[in-house]
Design a protein around this motif. Structure first.
Motif, PDB file in Angstrom:
ATOM      1  N   SER A   1     -61.141  54.755 -36.821  1.00 56.23           N
ATOM      2  CA  SER A   1     -62.587  54.570 -37.008  1.00 56.23           C
ATOM      3  C   SER A   1     -63.167  53.695 -35.902  1.00 56.23           C
ATOM      4  CB  SER A   1     -62.901  54.004 -38.392  1.00 56.23           C
ATOM      5  OG  SER A   1     -62.170  52.848 -38.631  1.00 56.23           O
ATOM      6  N   ILE A   2     -62.378  52.709 -35.432  1.00 53.08           N
ATOM      7  CA  ILE A   2     -62.891  51.918 -34.314  1.00 53.08           C
ATOM      8  C   ILE A   2     -63.084  52.806 -33.095  1.00 53.08           C
ATOM      9  CG2 ILE A   2     -62.288  50.134 -32.647  1.00 53.08           C
ATOM     10  CD1 ILE A   2     -61.077  48.566 -34.868  1.00 53.08           C
TER      11      ILE A   2
ATOM     12  N   VAL B   1     -66.166  54.803 -33.506  1.00 51.59           N
ATOM     13  CA  VAL B   1     -67.367  53.982 -33.357  1.00 51.59           C
ATOM     14  C   VAL B   1     -67.619  53.673 -31.886  1.00 51.59           C
ATOM     15  CG1 VAL B   1     -68.213  51.652 -33.740  1.00 51.59           C
ATOM     16  CG2 VAL B   1     -67.354  52.976 -35.650  1.00 51.59           C
ATOM     17  N   LEU B   2     -66.523  53.316 -31.170  1.00 51.96           N
ATOM     18  CA  LEU B   2     -66.694  52.985 -29.754  1.00 51.96           C
ATOM     19  C   LEU B   2     -67.158  54.203 -28.960  1.00 51.96           C
ATOM     20  CD1 LEU B   2     -63.705  50.609 -29.065  1.00 51.96           C
ATOM     21  CD2 LEU B   2     -66.144  50.048 -29.102  1.00 51.96           C
TER      22      LEU B   2
ATOM     23  N   PHE C   1     -68.805  56.691 -30.121  1.00 50.18           N
ATOM     24  CA  PHE C   1     -70.215  56.897 -30.480  1.00 50.18           C
ATOM     25  C   PHE C   1     -71.100  55.958 -29.669  1.00 50.18           C
ATOM     26  CE2 PHE C   1     -73.725  55.245 -33.058  1.00 50.18           C
ATOM     27  CZ  PHE C   1     -74.486  56.389 -33.168  1.00 50.18           C
ATOM     28  N   GLY C   2     -70.636  54.695 -29.557  1.00 46.95           N
ATOM     29  CA  GLY C   2     -71.414  53.707 -28.805  1.00 46.95           C
ATOM     30  C   GLY C   2     -71.569  54.134 -27.368  1.00 46.95           C
TER      31      GLY C   2
ATOM     32  N   LEU D   1     -73.967  56.957 -27.140  1.00 50.26           N
ATOM     33  CA  LEU D   1     -75.322  56.474 -27.415  1.00 50.26           C
ATOM     34  C   LEU D   1     -75.901  55.787 -26.177  1.00 50.26           C
ATOM     35  CD1 LEU D   1     -77.517  55.967 -29.574  1.00 50.26           C
ATOM     36  CD2 LEU D   1     -76.386  53.817 -30.073  1.00 50.26           C
ATOM     37  N   PHE D   2     -75.111  54.893 -25.608  1.00 50.21           N
ATOM     38  CA  PHE D   2     -75.623  54.173 -24.445  1.00 50.21           C
ATOM     39  C   PHE D   2     -75.763  55.092 -23.242  1.00 50.21           C
ATOM     40  CE2 PHE D   2     -74.914  50.444 -26.913  1.00 50.21           C
ATOM     41  CZ  PHE D   2     -75.799  49.531 -26.386  1.00 50.21           C
TER      42      PHE D   2
ATOM     43  N   GLY E   1     -78.829  57.014 -23.923  1.00 46.87           N
ATOM     44  CA  GLY E   1     -79.976  56.108 -23.943  1.00 46.87           C
ATOM     45  C   GLY E   1     -80.339  55.569 -22.578  1.00 46.87           C
ATOM     46  N   THR E   2     -79.388  55.517 -21.666  1.00 51.15           N
ATOM     47  CA  THR E   2     -79.698  54.944 -20.346  1.00 51.15           C
ATOM     48  C   THR E   2     -79.579  55.983 -19.248  1.00 51.15           C
ATOM     49  OG1 THR E   2     -77.397  54.323 -20.021  1.00 51.15           O
ATOM     50  CG2 THR E   2     -78.810  52.690 -21.044  1.00 51.15           C
ATOM     51  N   ASP E   3     -79.654  57.263 -19.616  1.00 54.28           N
ATOM     52  CA  ASP E   3     -79.533  58.343 -18.650  1.00 54.28           C
ATOM     53  C   ASP E   3     -78.277  58.157 -17.807  1.00 54.28           C
ATOM     54  OD1 ASP E   3     -81.870  59.271 -19.620  1.00 54.28           O
ATOM     55  OD2 ASP E   3     -83.103  58.359 -18.061  1.00 54.28           O
TER      56      ASP E   3
END
Lengths: 155, 210, 191, 566
Positions: B10-11, B14-15, B17-18, B21-22, B25-27
């Motif tokens: 799960s870690i 999550v990582l 996913f992070g 996401l980033f 989110g930051t192209d």
């Protein structure tokens, strides 16, 4: 934690009362624009006499039944003093202080504002009833604070 | 042990996913502010300059198409500004001086557009231009009186202008280089004068050289 | 069940356009009021999901570590100047905000916090203290506006807001470091 | 009527208490409280006399001699009563409470208490010198750019240092107790004391910043100008909170002491603590409503602070309920029947109850007036008029001070190892009645004439025989009569205090802290987490003040030079 029903009712009423106060204040303040004078403009407090519009304090007609009063407050006087306007006119006051903090209050109206050095206060009032109104300083400003007053005559 | 394994998985999820996401989110870790993202996007999209009518400091009115066949270096400003615009126009003047005089007016025109048409009358623009030694010809200052035209231009070039209620505006600033066909060529950092000037010179050299 | 309903009601009331627009119009309220409130809504709803899917949380968030990492990721994401701007201009980012903060930050935080050791808790607080100081410094001293949709003064205010929050956290950490609660309290009985 | 002197039969409960309670007061600790009480009541005497001069002048009955300026008198009156009387009383009372409920003060805390005392006294002397020389007639609000002599501000710094010393002393005492009493709840009176001292530190931090970093460099000429609006804001973050601390002190008497005096039990312990905690967390942010009609602050911020101010009303309303519920229960337990029978069973002849009861009752109109003033539009009508003066004579002059008076009738005998005689009790009742009538007259007149537009902080004037100001005269006369009656009340009270301190019959008096009911529900332990409450306070205060203060600094006009206008 146990609370009695009547305590819950009391607290509910208390909370409701505060909320109703907030709602009414918010509605009057923002929707009806009856909020307190909160003008944000600033000015150099040591150069009031050289800065427009305060280089020419006085009363000016800006529309039908509409007047603008540019006023400086200083120990212990209002400039211009003894203003006269016809009944039914709306008067916009633009004020600043040349020295310490003063108050601008017109007895028997809702006009009440702080006038501070460095800040420009704006407040508007419609004068319907003819008569002589007392203008006074309501913030302690020094030894002559009690004589700092003038009048507005509504004809 | 099995439970621990779940935790590791799960870690990892999550990582991952992070990171995704980033990344999104930051192209791709290039743009951490909306301003960078906007500039990147503009350079990529190369929007075309919309059809607007300018009114310049000498009171002349003409469509933007008049400047076609020339590169145009554009800034957006308002004359009541006491902060960024002064710097912006000052730097514009420096770029102007850095360019070889043979290009000025022939290959490239400088244009400062006011987004405060109400206050920035031609007369006011005229006196404003003198502060920066702009000649009003090869470096023009103009307003766009038609609000809807102005809005469409600002929107297209991603210029965000927020009035603060006291007669001032918050706005983003850059040099916008528009090519001969009226398409946005590049967005340059207005704080880096030399870099901007050499970039422009390169482009013009290439253009003329061929 | 009750908690879910309360949480959802609160969430809806925050999403209502007039409320959302009002809160988002001031930068510091957007970041320091709306966003924390969304996280808190998640925390309120957490109990419901914990009871409904106990195995899920037990299995995948056994030591609380994955949950807290997820929380940190989501919150860090929303601390970027860019996401603030995009929440205002892009509908999908706005929707993502209203979903991610309660469900991907609030719920995992609630579930993880109790599972963490005190060192784990303090590391999280230290992480945010440092992050807040850094971001606060950045917002106060940024030469250019970092956000296109807010005034520079809003940005400076937000910066100070971050610093003050950091000061609050530092006071807490100092209190926690110098004052050993076990010297003062026998067992912390939670209700 | 309940008998006032504690009888032997009552000592049964006392036996169960800790050693120091059986032995009565710790004499070394009593000396501290005695010192504070003496200063407090001397301040009451001086402040009262100055109040009389003012009242009579304002009524147009007395012309002050040329060497005595009205505004000088007013400044001294404000400082003596709002700062000296309340602060010294509060500290004396809480330190006595800490000593009593936490098993005697630690030697180092005792030392700190004395250091704090002398720091404060030194500070007041420094404040007083320029004041007497007419170099500091700036009111206790000292709004810049009016500038007093620098020594005045140095004095304020020492006062703040004294306050901090005393707060630290209280915290050390509380921490030590908790270390030795693991897992126990802090005794309720000590809980109130902790909250009050936390607030005191928070509030004085603002005025310390104002005085140290803004005013002192400016009056010494190191900086050219001062940010007038920022200084005002910092002052009110302190000023309003200070007043609320005195109120919180009175509230502690209502919750902890009064139930014992009327022979009942304390109100639900958890709810009591839940009143203290929000009062601490939300208090400092309430100060903004003093600036509702100031320029330079946006209407949105003002509206937010209306909410912050009104929020304090909620715990106050909880208190109102708790008090009347306690009275009702106790009255019923004593055999009161019917809807209002319990009311008659209350010990109306006991000054220790009567005076605080009237104080509580006064808080109803006082609180309602407060809600009016903190509401944007309504404040516009009454701002800086005598209405405001009427308001704080109700809140401070009645709610707080009458509670303090009630306390003095057992606290002074307690620390002096003397007793309250029935004669003294009777005198106290007379004093209470005089004070009540006088305050109602004076504050009623002030409220009314304030609505008519009479400004505060103004010596007698008719503004050139202006017609409508002549209509104010009857009210101003009433104000003068009220002030005269109050002076009589002051004299009786000060006489009573020093009589009880030095001349009353020797004996033991108990420190009446009420007990919880036997089957009272358990209070959750998290209420004891003061670290958390402090952090929450910091964050709430930060969020409330960061927007306007950054705005005031970034958008500040050029600063103002100092002025001496008196």
């Amino acid at each position: 934690m146990k609370m009695h029903l009547d305590e819950k009712i009391w607290l509910g009423l208390s909370f409701g009362m505060i909320m109703i106060f907030m709602l009414i204040t918010g509605y009057q303040g923002f929707a009806l624009e009856m909020g307190p004078p909160s003008h944000k403009e600033t000015i150099d407090p040591q150069k009031v006499d050289q800065t427009a519009p305060f280089d020419q304090p006085g009363i000016k007609q800006i529309g039908e039944n509409e007047y603008e009063v540019v006023m400086t407050l200083q120990i212990f006087s209002f400039n211009p003093a003894n203003i006269e306007v016809p009944a039914g006119s709306t008067v916009h006051f633009t004020m600043t202080s040349k020295d310490v903090v003063h108050g601008f209050q017109v007895a028997n109206t809702n006009l009440n504002a702080m006038v501070m050095p460095g800040h420009i206060t704006k407040i508007t009032q419609k004068f319907d009833k003819p008569g002589k109104y007392l203008v006074l300083c309501n913030e302690y400003c020094g030894a002559g604070h009690q004589v700092m007053s003038t009048t507005i005559t509504v004809k | 042990m099995i439970k621990n394994k779940n935790n590791v998985i799960s870690i990892a999820i999550v990582l991952l996913f992070g990171c995704v996401l980033f990344f999104i989110g930051t192209d791709g870790f290039t743009a951490y502010t909306a301003e960078t993202a906007r500039v990147n996007k503009l350079i990529e999209d190369k929007p075309k300059f919309p059809d607007v009518t300018l009114e310049d400091s000498s009171g002349r009115k003409y469509p933007i198409s008049e400047l076609e066949d020339k590169y145009v270096l554009i800034t957006f400003m308002y004359t009541s500004c006491t902060t960024v615009c002064l710097q912006l126009e000052h730097n514009m003047g420096q770029v102007y001086d850095l360019l070889p005089s043979k290009y000025r007016g022939k290959e490239i025109v400088f244009l400062s557009i006011s987004f405060d048409p109400e206050r920035d009358t031609p007369a006011r623009l005229n006196s404003y231009k003198d502060y920066f030694n702009s000649d009003g010809e090869t470096w023009r200052m103009a307003r766009i009186s038609n609000q809807s035209e102005l809005d469409s231009l600002l929107k297209k070039f991603g210029v965000i202008v927020i009035p603060d209620g006291n007669g001032n505006f918050a706005h983003n600033s850059a040099f916008y280089l528009v090519d001969k066909k009226g398409k946005l060529e590049d967005v340059l950092d207005y704080t880096k004068v030399d870099e901007a000037a050499s970039k422009i010179v390169n482009i013009l050299d290439e253009e003329v050289g061929e | 069940m009750n908690r879910l309903v309360y949480g959802l009601l609160l969430l809806i009331s925050l999403i209502l356009p007039p409320v959302a627009n009002l809160m988002e119009s001031v930068m510091i309220i957007h970041m320091h009021m709306q966003m924390p409130m969304l996280v808190i809504i998640g925390m309120i709803m957490a109990r419901f999901f914990q009871e409904r899917y106990p195995r899920f949380f037990e299995k995948w968030n056994e030591n609380g570590f994955p949950g807290i990492v997820l929380f940190i990721i989501i919150v860090s994401y929303w601390m970027m100047p860019r996401t603030m701007d995009e929440a205002l201009t892009s509908q999908s980012v706005e929707i993502f905000k209203f979903i991610s903060l309660p469900f991907l930050a609030g719920i995992p935080l609630m579930d993880s916090w109790k599972k963490l050791s005190s060192i784990g808790k303090n590391s999280v607080i230290i992480f945010f203290t440092v992050a807040f100081i850094g971001i606060g410094y950045l917002y106060i001293n940024a030469p250019n506006p970092l956000c296109n949709n807010y005034l520079v003064i809003d940005q400076i205010i937000l910066g100070w807001g971050f610093l003050i929050t950091a000061i609050g956290l530092i006071i807490y950490l100092l209190y926690d470091f110098f004052i050993d609660p076990s010297a003062y309290e026998e067992v912390a009985e939670e209700e | 009527m309940e008998t006032v002197i504690p009888q032997a039969g009552k000592a049964k409960t006392v036996f169960k208490e800790k050693a120091n309670k059986v032995l009565g007061v710790n004499l070394q600790d009593a000396l501290i409280t005695k010192a504070y009480m003496s200063v407090a009541f001397i301040a009451l005497f001086l402040g009262g006399i100055l109040g009389l001069l003012q009242g009579l002048n304002r009524a147009g009955l007395l012309e002050l001699p040329s060497w005595l300026n009205y505004y000088q008198v007013l400044t001294a009156h404000g400082l003596l009563l709002v700062v000296v009387l309340s602060a010294f009383f509060m500290i004396g009372y809480y330190y006595a409470g800490l000593s009593h409920t936490l098993g005697g003060l630690l030697p180092k805390v005792r030392k700190i208490a004395w250091i704090g005392f002398w720091l404060k006294i030194f500070g007041f002397v420094l404040v007083l010198i320029p004041l007497l020389l007419n170099e500091a007639s700036v009111m206790y609000t000292f709004y810049p750019p009016m500038a007093a002599h620098p020594v005045f501000y140095f004095g304020l710094v020492f006062i703040v240092l004294g306050v901090w010393a005393l707060s630290i002393g209280a915290f050390i005492q509380v921490a030590n107790w908790r270390k030795n009493n693991k897992g126990k709840h802090l005794p309720i009176l000590a809980f109130f004391a902790t909250g009050s001292f936390v607030l005191l530190v928070g509030a004085t931090a603002f005025v310390a910043v104002e005085v140290l970093f803004m005013i002192i460099p400016w009056t010494l000429g190191w900086t050219d100008g001062i940010n007038v609006l920022l200084a005002r804001t910092l002052f009110w973050a302190f000023g309003h909170t200070a007043v609320n601390i005195w109120y919180l002190t009175a509230v502690s008497v209502w919750y902890c002491i009064i139930p014992k005096i009327i022979g009942g039990y304390r109100w639900n312990d958890f709810l009591t603590r839940m009143v203290v905690i929000p009062l601490v967390i939300m208090n400092i942010t309430g100060g903004f409503h003093h600036q509702i009609i100031d320029p330079g602050i946006t209407p949105e911020i003002k509206f937010m602070h209306v909410f912050m101010s009104l929020a304090i009303g909620f715990p106050s309303l909880m208190t109102a309920y708790a008090m009347f519920r306690t009275f009702e229960r106790t009255g019923r337990a004593k055999g009161g029947k019917g809807a209002f029978g319990w009311f008659k069973k209350l010990p109306w002849g006991d000054v220790r109850f009567l005076s605080p009861f009237i104080a509580m009752a006064a808080f109803a109109p006082a609180g309602a007036g407060g809600i009016v003033q903190s509401t944007n539009q309504l404040d516009g009508v009454v701002h800086n008029t005598l209405w405001i003066v009427g308001h704080f004579h109700l809140t401070l002059g009645m709610s707080v001070v009458m509670t303090f008076f009630g306390v003095s009738y057992w606290l002074i005998p307690y620390i002096s190892k003397r007793v309250l005689t029935p004669q003294m009790n009777k005198l106290g009742i007379v004093q209470t009645i005089i004070w009540t009538i006088a305050m109602i007259m004076m504050s009623g007149a002030q409220h009314t004439v304030g609505l008519l537009g009479a400004p505060r902080r103004t010596s007698y004037t008719t503004y050139g025989e202006f017609s409508s100001t002549l209509g104010w005269d009857p009210y101003l006369t009433m104000l003068g009569i009220g002030a005269t009656l109050l002076t009589i009340g002051v004299i009786i009270q000060v006489y009573a205090v020093f009589n009880m301190m030095f001349f009353a019959p020797k004996g033991e008096t108990e420190f009446p802290v009420a007990e919880e009911e036997e089957n009272a529900p358990k209070t959750p332990y998290w209420t004891e987490r003061w670290g958390l409450w402090v952090v929450l306070t910091v964050i709430v205060v930060g969020m409330a003040y960061v927007i306007p203060i950054v705005d005031m600094i970034v958008n500040a006009p050029p600063g103002s030079p100092p002025f001496k206008t008196w």
